[in-house]
Design a protein around this motif. Sequence first.
Motif, PDB file in Angstrom:
ATOM      1  N   UNK A  59       0.858  -1.265  -0.153  1.00 55.56           N
ATOM      2  CA  UNK A  59       0.002  -0.091  -0.070  1.00 55.56           C
ATOM      3  C   UNK A  59       0.838   1.108  -0.065  1.00 55.56           C
ATOM      4  N   UNK A  60       1.863   1.376   1.023  1.00 54.21           N
ATOM      5  CA  UNK A  60       2.835   2.372   0.693  1.00 54.21           C
ATOM      6  C   UNK A  60       3.480   2.689  -0.438  1.00 54.21           C
ATOM      7  N   UNK A  61       3.846   1.597  -1.168  1.00 56.95           N
ATOM      8  CA  UNK A  61       4.516   1.579  -2.280  1.00 56.95           C
ATOM      9  C   UNK A  61       3.472   2.319  -3.353  1.00 56.95           C
ATOM     10  N   UNK A  62       2.580   1.578  -3.453  1.00 54.68           N
ATOM     11  CA  UNK A  62       1.369   2.157  -4.419  1.00 54.68           C
ATOM     12  C   UNK A  62       1.089   3.667  -4.244  1.00 54.68           C
ATOM     13  N   UNK A  63       0.867   4.043  -3.029  1.00 55.07           N
ATOM     14  CA  UNK A  63       0.751   5.559  -2.748  1.00 55.07           C
ATOM     15  C   UNK A  63       1.883   6.204  -3.075  1.00 55.07           C
ATOM     16  N   UNK A  64       3.100   5.910  -2.710  1.00 55.61           N
ATOM     17  CA  UNK A  64       4.163   6.699  -2.960  1.00 55.61           C
ATOM     18  C   UNK A  64       4.369   6.753  -4.554  1.00 55.61           C
ATOM     19  N   UNK A  65       4.279   5.697  -5.459  1.00 58.14           N
ATOM     20  CA  UNK A  65       4.033   5.810  -6.644  1.00 58.14           C
ATOM     21  C   UNK A  65       3.291   6.718  -7.327  1.00 58.14           C
ATOM     22  N   UNK A  78       9.488   0.923  -5.871  1.00 58.29           N
ATOM     23  CA  UNK A  78      10.043  -0.351  -5.713  1.00 58.29           C
ATOM     24  C   UNK A  78      10.761  -0.191  -4.354  1.00 58.29           C
ATOM     25  N   UNK A  79      11.787   0.847  -4.472  1.00 60.42           N
ATOM     26  CA  UNK A  79      12.638   1.192  -3.347  1.00 60.42           C
ATOM     27  C   UNK A  79      11.804   1.568  -2.068  1.00 60.42           C
ATOM     28  N   UNK A  80      10.603   2.162  -2.244  1.00 54.84           N
ATOM     29  CA  UNK A  80       9.594   2.366  -1.016  1.00 54.84           C
ATOM     30  C   UNK A  80       9.276   0.947  -0.583  1.00 54.84           C
ATOM     31  N   UNK A  81       8.628   0.182  -1.354  1.00 54.72           N
ATOM     32  CA  UNK A  81       8.151  -1.152  -1.064  1.00 54.72           C
ATOM     33  C   UNK A  81       9.319  -1.849  -0.050  1.00 54.72           C
ATOM     34  N   UNK A  82      10.535  -1.782  -0.592  1.00 54.69           N
ATOM     35  CA  UNK A  82      11.680  -2.467   0.181  1.00 54.69           C
ATOM     36  C   UNK A  82      11.871  -1.859   1.538  1.00 54.69           C
ATOM     37  N   UNK A  83      11.872  -0.630   1.504  1.00 53.99           N
ATOM     38  CA  UNK A  83      12.237   0.205   2.659  1.00 53.99           C
ATOM     39  C   UNK A  83      11.080   0.173   3.532  1.00 53.99           C
TER      40      UNK A  83
END
Length: 354
Positions: free
Chosen positions: A218-224, A240-245
Amino acid sequence: MLNNDRLLVQILLLVLFGASFWVMAPFWSALFWGAVLAFASWPLMRLLTRWLGGRESLAAGILTLGWMLLVAVPLVWLGFNLADHVRDAVALIKDIQVDGLPEAPSWLGSIPLVGERLAGMWDSIDQQGAALMVSIKPYLGQVGNWLLARSAQIGGGILELTLSLVFVFFFYRDGPRLAMFVHRLLERLIGERAGYYIELVAGTVQRVVNGVIGTAAAQALLALIGFLIAGVPGALVLGIVTFLLSLIPMGPPLVWIPATAWLAWKGDYTYAVFLGVWGTFVISGVDNVLKPYLISRGGNLPLVIVLLGVFGGLIAFGFIGLFIGPTLLAVAYSLLTDWSATQAQVRREDKPCN
């Protein structure tokens, strides 16, 4: 004499178990992550085994290879893209050294009470840029050492991840036999309630996995979405970096804060403010709501127990504590509940009838 022999055997068994744990100590973390990954994806293992006619080793090998491709390929691709962004950051720093900071934005001086002071600080930093670089030069070596240490930690994490992917094959292949061994061991220790506590631990770990992965996605999608709206280059890579972090505490700000600063540096102050607000209240804020909800969903644990387990486990054990903390509190809470119910039943049975 018989009692002495029995005591000697018990001491030897304790020494043997202690030595075994000592030998396996360097691999506990990798074993834990391999077990969590195998458990979380066990439905895929069962489905693939059924498709392959019950050949467990082949199914385990295919699924493990799939995980290696799914994890290793994105990491290599991400490494090359991050290298490009590092070069861009170095070029940005050199531009600042040569050209200095741009003029202070007009809205900065219009901020009530502190606007003029902030604009003055901006101009002062620009005028003293060369002196500032000279003053911080002695600390650049310390920064380099810190980055080297972090690089060593990242390398250790990659090695641990590789070992986890190796161990996951054996968890896939021998999972049912390991589960039966654990069940028999717990039956020997706590009796009939062994199955209940195994299901309790399994359900807690599954909900934590769902909460961590679901929140990260969810955070990766919102960040994208935020990066695309703001026009940040490399939005997919940053997502993708947001998803990993997102898998580590306070990880997403390491992505959206530099992106916000880059927008401000380029003079896109409207989008910089938007991304800063979006990152603070949406990207990072969803973690405080969605993760506890997903972890507590479908269980009978109070939400406060889940929250204490998640945050207390992170503080006590690091990232692994995200799984250990809720599991420990869930087992402890259930043990206390069972003990309380048993004591109440005993008191009712012992109460004399009038």
